[in-house]
Design a protein around this motif. Structure first.
Motif, short mmCIF file in Angstrom:
data_model
loop_
_atom_site.label_atom_id
_atom_site.label_comp_id
_atom_site.label_asym_id
_atom_site.label_seq_id
_atom_site.Cartn_x
_atom_site.Cartn_y
_atom_site.Cartn_z
N HIS A 87 -8.75 11.50 -16.76
CA HIS A 87 -8.68 10.14 -16.21
C HIS A 87 -7.44 9.42 -16.71
CE1 HIS A 87 -10.41 6.49 -14.44
NE2 HIS A 87 -9.99 5.86 -15.52
N GLU A 88 -7.18 9.50 -18.01
CA GLU A 88 -6.02 8.82 -18.59
C GLU A 88 -4.71 9.39 -18.05
OE1 GLU A 88 -4.08 7.78 -22.99
OE2 GLU A 88 -5.99 8.84 -22.82
N LEU A 89 -4.62 10.71 -17.97
CA LEU A 89 -3.39 11.34 -17.49
C LEU A 89 -3.09 10.94 -16.04
CD1 LEU A 89 -1.00 13.26 -17.65
CD2 LEU A 89 -2.56 15.14 -17.11
N LEU A 90 -4.09 11.02 -15.17
CA LEU A 90 -3.85 10.70 -13.77
C LEU A 90 -3.56 9.22 -13.56
CD1 LEU A 90 -6.35 13.11 -12.02
CD2 LEU A 90 -3.86 13.20 -11.98
N ASN A 91 -4.17 8.36 -14.39
CA ASN A 91 -3.83 6.94 -14.34
C ASN A 91 -2.37 6.73 -14.72
OD1 ASN A 91 -6.03 5.59 -13.31
ND2 ASN A 91 -6.99 5.24 -15.31
N GLU A 92 -1.93 7.41 -15.78
CA GLU A 92 -0.55 7.26 -16.23
C GLU A 92 0.42 7.78 -15.17
OE1 GLU A 92 0.85 5.67 -18.72
OE2 GLU A 92 -1.17 4.93 -19.18
N LEU A 93 0.07 8.89 -14.53
CA LEU A 93 0.92 9.41 -13.47
C LEU A 93 0.95 8.47 -12.26
CD1 LEU A 93 -0.04 13.19 -13.61
CD2 LEU A 93 2.08 12.11 -14.43
N HIS A 94 -0.16 7.79 -12.00
CA HIS A 94 -0.17 6.79 -10.93
C HIS A 94 0.76 5.62 -11.28
CE1 HIS A 94 -2.45 3.48 -8.57
NE2 HIS A 94 -1.51 4.02 -7.81
N PHE A 95 0.73 5.18 -12.53
CA PHE A 95 1.65 4.11 -12.95
C PHE A 95 3.10 4.57 -12.82
CE2 PHE A 95 -1.90 2.64 -16.00
CZ PHE A 95 -2.54 1.98 -14.98
N ALA A 96 3.35 5.84 -13.14
CA ALA A 96 4.71 6.37 -12.98
C ALA A 96 5.13 6.34 -11.51
CB ALA A 96 4.77 7.80 -13.53
N PHE A 97 4.19 6.65 -10.62
CA PHE A 97 4.46 6.56 -9.18
C PHE A 97 4.85 5.14 -8.80
CE2 PHE A 97 2.81 5.43 -4.98
CZ PHE A 97 3.40 6.39 -4.16
N LYS A 98 4.14 4.16 -9.34
CA LYS A 98 4.45 2.77 -9.03
C LYS A 98 5.83 2.38 -9.59
CE LYS A 98 -0.10 0.68 -8.49
NZ LYS A 98 -0.94 -0.48 -8.86
N ARG A 99 6.13 2.81 -10.80
CA ARG A 99 7.45 2.50 -11.37
C ARG A 99 8.55 3.11 -10.51
NH1 ARG A 99 4.81 4.64 -16.08
NH2 ARG A 99 3.82 2.94 -17.25
N ILE B 185 0.83 -1.21 0.00
CA ILE B 185 0.00 0.00 0.00
C ILE B 185 0.86 1.26 0.00
CG2 ILE B 185 -0.33 0.22 2.51
CD1 ILE B 185 -3.38 0.71 1.68
N LYS B 186 2.01 1.21 0.66
CA LYS B 186 2.91 2.37 0.66
C LYS B 186 3.44 2.65 -0.73
CE LYS B 186 7.06 4.19 2.92
NZ LYS B 186 8.13 3.92 3.91
N ARG B 187 3.71 1.60 -1.50
CA ARG B 187 4.27 1.75 -2.86
C ARG B 187 3.20 1.93 -3.92
NH1 ARG B 187 7.37 -3.53 -3.62
NH2 ARG B 187 8.00 -2.61 -5.61
N SER B 188 1.93 1.75 -3.55
CA SER B 188 0.85 1.79 -4.53
C SER B 188 -0.07 3.00 -4.40
CB SER B 188 -0.01 0.51 -4.42
OG SER B 188 0.75 -0.65 -4.65
N VAL B 189 -0.18 3.55 -3.20
CA VAL B 189 -1.14 4.64 -2.96
C VAL B 189 -0.37 5.92 -2.64
CG1 VAL B 189 -3.06 5.46 -1.55
CG2 VAL B 189 -2.87 3.02 -2.13
N PRO B 190 -0.34 6.87 -3.57
CA PRO B 190 0.37 8.14 -3.31
C PRO B 190 -0.20 8.86 -2.09
CG PRO B 190 -0.24 7.95 -5.63
CD PRO B 190 -0.93 6.83 -4.91
N GLY B 191 0.67 9.25 -1.18
CA GLY B 191 0.24 10.01 -0.02
C GLY B 191 -0.33 9.18 1.11
N TYR B 192 -0.26 7.85 1.02
CA TYR B 192 -0.91 7.01 2.03
C TYR B 192 -0.43 7.30 3.46
CZ TYR B 192 -2.72 2.92 4.46
OH TYR B 192 -3.34 2.10 5.36
N PRO B 193 0.88 7.36 3.72
CA PRO B 193 1.30 7.64 5.10
C PRO B 193 0.77 8.97 5.63
CG PRO B 193 3.15 6.79 3.81
CD PRO B 193 2.04 7.09 2.84
#
Length: 247
Positions: free
Chosen positions: A179-191, A33-41
């Motif tokens: 929607h597409e842009l924020l999804n792509e930025l989320h994938f970049a966060f995961k990478r 969850i720490k590596r998957s959800v931006p801002g989780y902590p």
């Protein structure tokens, strides 16, 4: 307590099974969850801060879909209201058992913490007691869409004046380009957090039939329809957000 790194989707799976909160997920969940959800902590810790404002003496504080109890621990660190009780609820036995271990460890580190009851149950069937705070931290998105309004209505009925619901969710967006842009930025966060393209693709496949996000507008209207008087977004990072709903 130590936990394993998330490598659940690192090897090719055929077919990719639906995501389940089982023993395998519990073992790696803090890392996942720490590596998957931006801002989780930041969300978790600040839920504790917000809770301290809304918590009232002699009331219940509910952590619905508590998983390993991160929010419950934050509530216990920050809330000082007298004679409050935290009720942490999850329908995964594996999560509940590990949550109890984590809370026991917290008890050994701190004194005079709020009492907590960890319950294995379906939150749709809870008999809510008078509450000053309810949290749904990335939980509602796993509830069937047709049952979300009923759950929020029950929460609203249980909340006392001056209390609050804190709702954190992954968002979808009506505008396709957003929607597409924020999804792509989320994938970049995961990478950036070490996930491979295979892991990202397989996790997406595993969860797409299990988790159904809503838009911010849908959340707001559903909360208002359930009887909440005010809905305040207090946090957003990419396509993840948290709201305060006031009864």
């Amino acid at each position: 307590m130590t936990h394993d790194p998330d490598r659940l989707f690192a090897q090719p799976l055929a077919p990719v099974p639906d995501f389940v909160f089982n023993e395998d997920v519990v073992r790696v969940f803090p890392d996942m969850i720490k590596r998957s959800v931006p801002g989780y902590p930041a969300i978790v810790e600040n839920i504790g801060v917000l809770a301290a404002h809304f918590a009232q003496p002699n009331t219940h504080l509910y952590d619905l879909g508590c998983s390993l109890g991160a929010v419950t621990q934050a509530l216990r660190r920050h809330v000082q209201a007298e004679r409050c009780r935290v009720v942490a609820v999850d329908n995964s036995l594996a999560m509940v058992e590990r949550c109890r271990e984590y809370l026991s460890a917290q008890d050994s580190m701190f004194q005079e913490l709020l009492p907590v009851q960890v319950v294995e149950a379906d939150i749709l069937k809870l008999d809510f007691q008078p509450a000053s705070l309810v949290t749904l931290n990335f939980t509602l998105q796993f509830i069937p869409v047709e049952q979300r309004s009923t759950l929020l209505g029950c929460i609203h009925q249980a909340l006392l004046p001056g209390g609050a619901l804190i709702l954190s969710e992954k968002l979808c967006f009506a505008d396709a380009s957003t929607h597409e842009l924020l999804n792509e930025l989320h994938f970049a966060f995961k990478r950036a957090n070490g996930y491979s393209e295979l892991e990202i693709a397989q996790k997406r496949s595993a969860i797409e039939n299990v988790m159904q996000p809503d838009s911010l507008e849908t959340h707001r209207q559903r909360l208002l329809d359930a009887g909440f008087k005010q809905v305040l977004p207090w946090f957003q990072c990419l396509n993840f957000a948290s709201l305060i709903a006031l009864p």
